[in-house]
Write a protein that holds these residues in place. Sequence first.
Motif, PDB file in Angstrom:
ATOM      1  N   GLY A  20     -24.441  12.601   5.088  1.00 28.90           N
ATOM      2  CA  GLY A  20     -24.278  11.417   4.254  1.00 28.90           C
ATOM      3  C   GLY A  20     -22.893  11.368   3.656  1.00 28.90           C
ATOM      4  N   TYR A  21     -22.371  10.184   3.378  1.00 27.17           N
ATOM      5  CA  TYR A  21     -21.039  10.076   2.790  1.00 27.17           C
ATOM      6  C   TYR A  21     -20.932   8.826   1.924  1.00 27.17           C
ATOM      7  CZ  TYR A  21     -19.803   6.530   6.314  1.00 27.17           C
ATOM      8  OH  TYR A  21     -19.769   5.398   7.095  1.00 27.17           O
ATOM      9  N   ILE A  22     -19.923   8.832   1.077  1.00 29.17           N
ATOM     10  CA  ILE A  22     -19.601   7.692   0.226  1.00 29.17           C
ATOM     11  C   ILE A  22     -18.107   7.436   0.350  1.00 29.17           C
ATOM     12  CG2 ILE A  22     -19.275   9.183  -1.802  1.00 29.17           C
ATOM     13  CD1 ILE A  22     -20.296   6.837  -3.513  1.00 29.17           C
ATOM     14  N   GLY A  23     -17.695   6.177   0.390  1.00 29.13           N
ATOM     15  CA  GLY A  23     -16.285   5.853   0.586  1.00 29.13           C
ATOM     16  C   GLY A  23     -15.815   4.744  -0.332  1.00 29.13           C
ATOM     17  N   TYR A  24     -14.515   4.721  -0.561  1.00 32.92           N
ATOM     18  CA  TYR A  24     -13.860   3.657  -1.336  1.00 32.92           C
ATOM     19  C   TYR A  24     -12.938   2.884  -0.407  1.00 32.92           C
ATOM     20  CZ  TYR A  24     -10.338   1.444  -4.296  1.00 32.92           C
ATOM     21  OH  TYR A  24      -9.476   0.540  -4.864  1.00 32.92           O
ATOM     22  N   ASN A  25     -12.993   1.545  -0.487  1.00 33.77           N
ATOM     23  CA  ASN A  25     -12.184   0.687   0.373  1.00 33.77           C
ATOM     24  C   ASN A  25     -11.330  -0.246  -0.472  1.00 33.77           C
ATOM     25  OD1 ASN A  25     -15.135   0.963   1.737  1.00 33.77           O
ATOM     26  ND2 ASN A  25     -13.531   1.124   3.266  1.00 33.77           N
ATOM     27  N   ALA A  26     -10.110  -0.474  -0.010  1.00 33.42           N
ATOM     28  CA  ALA A  26      -9.218  -1.404  -0.687  1.00 33.42           C
ATOM     29  C   ALA A  26      -8.371  -2.135   0.346  1.00 33.42           C
ATOM     30  CB  ALA A  26      -8.322  -0.672  -1.687  1.00 33.42           C
ATOM     31  N   GLY A  27      -7.957  -3.354   0.018  1.00 32.30           N
ATOM     32  CA  GLY A  27      -7.107  -4.126   0.922  1.00 32.30           C
ATOM     33  C   GLY A  27      -6.312  -5.162   0.158  1.00 32.30           C
ATOM     34  N   HIS A  28      -5.221  -5.578   0.764  1.00 35.26           N
ATOM     35  CA  HIS A  28      -4.373  -6.600   0.152  1.00 35.26           C
ATOM     36  C   HIS A  28      -3.790  -7.489   1.242  1.00 35.26           C
ATOM     37  CE1 HIS A  28      -1.641  -8.560  -2.630  1.00 35.26           C
ATOM     38  NE2 HIS A  28      -0.637  -8.294  -1.798  1.00 35.26           N
ATOM     39  N   GLN A  29      -3.850  -8.805   1.043  1.00 38.62           N
ATOM     40  CA  GLN A  29      -3.261  -9.766   1.970  1.00 38.62           C
ATOM     41  C   GLN A  29      -2.449 -10.793   1.189  1.00 38.62           C
ATOM     42  OE1 GLN A  29      -6.974  -9.728   1.993  1.00 38.62           O
ATOM     43  NE2 GLN A  29      -6.766  -7.821   3.143  1.00 38.62           N
ATOM     44  N   HIS A  30      -1.413 -11.299   1.832  1.00 46.19           N
ATOM     45  CA  HIS A  30      -0.636 -12.372   1.188  1.00 46.19           C
ATOM     46  C   HIS A  30      -0.132 -13.333   2.250  1.00 46.19           C
ATOM     47  CE1 HIS A  30       3.317 -10.798   2.525  1.00 46.19           C
ATOM     48  NE2 HIS A  30       2.730  -9.623   2.411  1.00 46.19           N
ATOM     49  N   PHE A  31      -0.019 -14.613   1.864  1.00 44.62           N
ATOM     50  CA  PHE A  31       0.441 -15.638   2.779  1.00 44.62           C
ATOM     51  C   PHE A  31       1.068 -16.775   1.975  1.00 44.62           C
ATOM     52  CE2 PHE A  31      -0.043 -19.594   5.127  1.00 44.62           C
ATOM     53  CZ  PHE A  31       0.455 -19.255   6.369  1.00 44.62           C
ATOM     54  N   SER A  32       2.369 -16.888   2.015  1.00 42.82           N
ATOM     55  CA  SER A  32       3.097 -18.035   1.464  1.00 42.82           C
ATOM     56  C   SER A  32       2.615 -18.415   0.062  1.00 42.82           C
ATOM     57  CB  SER A  32       2.955 -19.230   2.407  1.00 42.82           C
ATOM     58  OG  SER A  32       3.761 -20.316   1.961  1.00 42.82           O
ATOM     59  N   GLY A  33       2.725 -17.484  -0.895  1.00 47.59           N
ATOM     60  CA  GLY A  33       2.345 -17.787  -2.272  1.00 47.59           C
ATOM     61  C   GLY A  33       0.889 -17.536  -2.588  1.00 47.59           C
ATOM     62  N   VAL A  34       0.091 -17.158  -1.600  1.00 47.41           N
ATOM     63  CA  VAL A  34      -1.320 -16.843  -1.813  1.00 47.41           C
ATOM     64  C   VAL A  34      -1.507 -15.344  -1.603  1.00 47.41           C
ATOM     65  CG1 VAL A  34      -3.687 -17.232  -1.041  1.00 47.41           C
ATOM     66  CG2 VAL A  34      -2.018 -19.106  -0.995  1.00 47.41           C
ATOM     67  N   SER A  35      -2.158 -14.670  -2.546  1.00 53.04           N
ATOM     68  CA  SER A  35      -2.407 -13.243  -2.393  1.00 53.04           C
ATOM     69  C   SER A  35      -3.868 -12.934  -2.703  1.00 53.04           C
ATOM     70  CB  SER A  35      -1.496 -12.423  -3.318  1.00 53.04           C
ATOM     71  OG  SER A  35      -1.823 -12.672  -4.673  1.00 53.04           O
ATOM     72  N   MET A  36      -4.381 -11.892  -2.038  1.00 54.58           N
ATOM     73  CA  MET A  36      -5.762 -11.461  -2.233  1.00 54.58           C
ATOM     74  C   MET A  36      -5.810  -9.948  -2.327  1.00 54.58           C
ATOM     75  SD  MET A  36      -7.889 -13.932   0.367  1.00 54.58           S
ATOM     76  CE  MET A  36      -6.770 -13.649   1.748  1.00 54.58           C
ATOM     77  N   GLN A  37      -6.651  -9.454  -3.227  1.00 53.15           N
ATOM     78  CA  GLN A  37      -6.818  -8.007  -3.419  1.00 53.15           C
ATOM     79  C   GLN A  37      -8.305  -7.678  -3.404  1.00 53.15           C
ATOM     80  OE1 GLN A  37      -4.359  -5.462  -4.081  1.00 53.15           O
ATOM     81  NE2 GLN A  37      -6.097  -4.105  -3.758  1.00 53.15           N
ATOM     82  N   GLN A  38      -8.712  -6.720  -2.523  1.00 49.62           N
ATOM     83  CA  GLN A  38     -10.114  -6.315  -2.443  1.00 49.62           C
ATOM     84  C   GLN A  38     -10.296  -4.872  -2.907  1.00 49.62           C
ATOM     85  OE1 GLN A  38      -8.733  -7.436   0.789  1.00 49.62           O
ATOM     86  NE2 GLN A  38      -9.154  -9.547   0.202  1.00 49.62           N
ATOM     87  N   ASN A  39     -11.434  -4.632  -3.551  1.00 44.75           N
ATOM     88  CA  ASN A  39     -11.850  -3.286  -3.926  1.00 44.75           C
ATOM     89  C   ASN A  39     -13.356  -3.177  -3.718  1.00 44.75           C
ATOM     90  OD1 ASN A  39      -9.438  -1.811  -5.340  1.00 44.75           O
ATOM     91  ND2 ASN A  39      -9.400  -3.901  -6.138  1.00 44.75           N
ATOM     92  N   GLY A  40     -13.794  -2.073  -3.139  1.00 46.33           N
ATOM     93  CA  GLY A  40     -15.223  -1.924  -2.897  1.00 46.33           C
ATOM     94  C   GLY A  40     -15.575  -0.528  -2.446  1.00 46.33           C
ATOM     95  N   GLY A  41     -16.803  -0.370  -2.010  1.00 47.18           N
ATOM     96  CA  GLY A  41     -17.263   0.939  -1.577  1.00 47.18           C
ATOM     97  C   GLY A  41     -18.331   0.823  -0.514  1.00 47.18           C
ATOM     98  N   GLN A  42     -18.682   1.960   0.073  1.00 43.74           N
ATOM     99  CA  GLN A  42     -19.698   1.970   1.111  1.00 43.74           C
ATOM    100  C   GLN A  42     -20.462   3.279   1.103  1.00 43.74           C
ATOM    101  OE1 GLN A  42     -16.797   1.611   4.419  1.00 43.74           O
ATOM    102  NE2 GLN A  42     -17.767   3.426   5.283  1.00 43.74           N
ATOM    103  N   LEU A  43     -21.686   3.211   1.629  1.00 46.50           N
ATOM    104  CA  LEU A  43     -22.540   4.373   1.831  1.00 46.50           C
ATOM    105  C   LEU A  43     -22.882   4.464   3.302  1.00 46.50           C
ATOM    106  CD1 LEU A  43     -25.026   3.937  -1.161  1.00 46.50           C
ATOM    107  CD2 LEU A  43     -23.139   5.573  -1.013  1.00 46.50           C
ATOM    108  N   GLY A  44     -23.028   5.678   3.813  1.00 48.66           N
ATOM    109  CA  GLY A  44     -23.347   5.817   5.216  1.00 48.66           C
ATOM    110  C   GLY A  44     -23.877   7.189   5.556  1.00 48.66           C
TER     111      GLY A  44
END
Length: 240
Positions: free
Chosen positions: A1-25
């Motif tokens: 079994g495991y637990i994980g942390y996920n993050a991501g960032h995207q940007h496009f011409s003045g638009v930006s997005m930031q993700q944070n989350g987790g998962q179990l498996g």
Amino acid sequence: GYIGYNAGHQHFSGVSMQQNGGQLGVMGTFIKNQDFITSVTAYGGGYTNDMDVAGYQDNTANWFAGTAVKTAYNYHPFKDFIFQPNLFASYNAFGQQNWGTDFGIMSMSSTMMNGVNVAPGANLIFNKKTWSLYGTLSYMYFINDKVDGKGGNVEFPNVRMDHGYIQYGLGGTKTWNDKLTAYGQVNFRNAGITGVGFQFGLHYLFDLKLPFHKKKAKAQTVPDTYVKKVYKTLNNNNNA
């Protein structure tokens, strides 16, 4: 079994997005002769998404789940070097994204990614007793789905992904004892997705004594005097 942390960032011409989350498996691995390796995993999780459009904020959430199998075989062309062709196959589902902000009528959307992925690849590993360095190259191919993105009614061709992407990178592992291992890896993606991915982790093996495990019988020590007596008896019988 495991637990994980996920993050991501995207940007496009003045638009930006930031993700944070987790998962179990859960994951299981089969190894034969230290060279043939197959791993199977199943996972699920979620993340929050914070988007900024020209100073206006929007917060949403999404989910993902999937299962995957990876098979590899180790060839030993030279001492301390391993050439490892491998094949990865998976089914993944990422929920559809729809974002609307107080920017006005501006909104963005991304279609749900849901399909089978196949990634043939190869690793070149320099392997020592307690550590290793490796280079990796693979192509992630989407068999039955694609990803589109748009803002309002405007298509974003840089977000569109029809077939897949090339991934290559460097990594390393370090083993301290039979139970503790650490690893790190950096990946670069091109031809479909452009970006950089990082992975770091620790593996620690726990010894669990479960109720259904059978107890091994303890070996009983035989006194030396008894051994000598049996030996003497057998020797006398042989002489007779």
